[in-house]
Motif scaffolding. Structure first.
Motif, short mmCIF file in Angstrom:
data_model
loop_
_atom_site.label_atom_id
_atom_site.label_comp_id
_atom_site.label_asym_id
_atom_site.label_seq_id
_atom_site.Cartn_x
_atom_site.Cartn_y
_atom_site.Cartn_z
N TYR A 46 0.83 -1.21 0.00
CA TYR A 46 0.00 0.00 0.00
C TYR A 46 0.86 1.25 0.00
N ARG A 47 1.86 1.28 0.84
CA ARG A 47 2.74 2.44 0.91
C ARG A 47 3.54 2.59 -0.38
N ALA A 48 3.97 1.47 -0.94
CA ALA A 48 4.72 1.53 -2.19
C ALA A 48 3.86 2.09 -3.32
N ALA A 49 2.57 1.71 -3.33
CA ALA A 49 1.67 2.23 -4.36
C ALA A 49 1.47 3.72 -4.20
N LEU A 50 1.34 4.19 -2.97
CA LEU A 50 1.18 5.62 -2.73
C LEU A 50 2.42 6.40 -3.17
N GLU A 51 3.57 5.81 -2.96
CA GLU A 51 4.82 6.49 -3.32
C GLU A 51 4.99 6.64 -4.83
N GLU A 52 4.23 5.85 -5.61
CA GLU A 52 4.33 5.93 -7.07
C GLU A 52 3.38 6.97 -7.67
N ILE A 53 2.47 7.50 -6.87
CA ILE A 53 1.49 8.47 -7.40
C ILE A 53 2.20 9.78 -7.75
N GLU A 54 2.01 10.24 -9.00
CA GLU A 54 2.64 11.47 -9.47
C GLU A 54 1.65 12.63 -9.61
N ALA A 55 0.36 12.33 -9.75
CA ALA A 55 -0.63 13.39 -9.96
C ALA A 55 -1.94 13.04 -9.26
N LEU A 56 -2.58 14.07 -8.70
CA LEU A 56 -3.88 13.90 -8.04
C LEU A 56 -4.82 15.01 -8.52
N VAL A 57 -6.05 14.63 -8.79
CA VAL A 57 -7.09 15.56 -9.23
C VAL A 57 -8.27 15.46 -8.27
N PHE A 58 -8.73 16.60 -7.75
CA PHE A 58 -9.83 16.64 -6.81
C PHE A 58 -11.00 17.38 -7.43
N GLY A 59 -12.14 16.70 -7.50
CA GLY A 59 -13.34 17.30 -8.04
C GLY A 59 -14.21 17.88 -6.95
N LEU A 60 -15.50 17.71 -7.09
CA LEU A 60 -16.46 18.31 -6.17
C LEU A 60 -16.38 17.63 -4.81
N TRP A 61 -16.09 18.43 -3.77
CA TRP A 61 -16.06 17.85 -2.44
C TRP A 61 -17.47 17.81 -1.86
#
Length: 267
Positions: free
Chosen positions: A13-28
């Motif tokens: 799980y931590r390894a997968a998070l460390e590979e994330i390069e971009a995050l997009v946040f829509g309607l909260w």
């Protein structure tokens, strides 16, 4: 590209998070500001170690108009992610229920940020002044939707002068879009050396008229651009024809009525 694979344990799980390069946040889910998103990202900064791009407010008009999208202070995000390269924000900068609205405070230095995009119904002069005080030596792409006074866009040409004067020396793209004073920007920018370093200059969705376009035509440095975007402004067909004679790509698109003094997408 992030490889999809089964997550069997916390280490995976931590390894997968460390590979994330971009995050997009829509309607909260509530009607408050984006502060909860910023706070969560700051808290996760030791895990999202490879994050390079963030977009807060990927919300279409069918979901929510741009002005009611409540933003917050983005300096903590920049501080928490020194390797961030792209920050895009869509929404308003009006304070809400005691919250601060769109803000970049305190002023700070960020070595890696290459692109800053603020899409708004109106950016306040305070927010623009705060952006100008950021020390962004790597910034190559700056896009501001200036907007109208009805939606908090109370800036003037004086607020933009640090940008036009070259406070971000590596800029290649400058988009001063949705402006209610596009002619003033044109009059000032032709007397600045910033044009000599730009690849694209974007006036789209504003109220540029023939007088401002004439100033651009009379500026020799304009010919060093690759692209000049004057789409969705208030130019006459005669002026569009003249601009198209420049030895660069001119994006003219559709124009508004010549007497229309309002910028586009102001709600």
């Amino acid at each position: 590209m992030l490889e999809l694979r089964p997550i069997k344990n916390e280490s995976d799980y931590r390894a997968a998070l460390e590979e994330i390069e971009a995050l997009v946040f829509g309607l909260w889910t509530d009607d408050k500001t984006s502060a909860s998103i910023i706070n969560a990202l700051v808290a996760a900064s030791q895990t999202l170690t490879n994050l390079k791009a963030v977009f807060v407010g990927d919300i279409e008009d069918l979901e929510y108009l741009i002005s009611p999208i409540r933003q917050s202070n983005f300096s903590p995000l920049l501080e928490a992610y020194p390797n961030l390269e792209v920050l895009q924000v869509r929404g308003d900068n009006h304070p809400y229920m005691g919250d601060i609205g769109l803000e970049f405070s305190p002023a700070l230095r960020h070595e890696k940020l290459k692109a800053l995009i603020v899409e708004s119904g109106g950016i306040s002069h305070l927010s623009i002044n705060q952006i100008c005080k950021l020390d962004l030596p790597a910034l190559e792409y700056l896009e501001l939707w200036l907007g109208s006074d009805d939606f908090g866009g109370d800036s003037s040409i004086n607020d933009l002068m640090p940008i036009i004067s070259g406070v971000f020396p590596k800029l290649k793209y400058l988009g001063l879009r949705k402006s209610a004073y596009s002619d003033d920007i044109a009059f000032r920018i032709v007397n600045s050396s910033i044009v000599e370093n730009l690849i694209e200059l974007d006036f789209s969705m504003g109220n540029l008229r023939d007088d401002g376009a004439e100033a651009l035509l009379n500026c020799p440095a304009i010919n060093q651009l690759d692209t000049l975007n004057v789409s969705n402004n208030c130019l006459t067909n005669w002026m569009i024809e003249r601009l198209n004679q420049l030895d660069i790509e001119v994006i003219s698109g559709e124009q508004k009525y010549y007497e229309d003094r309002y910028s586009s997408v102001a709600e």
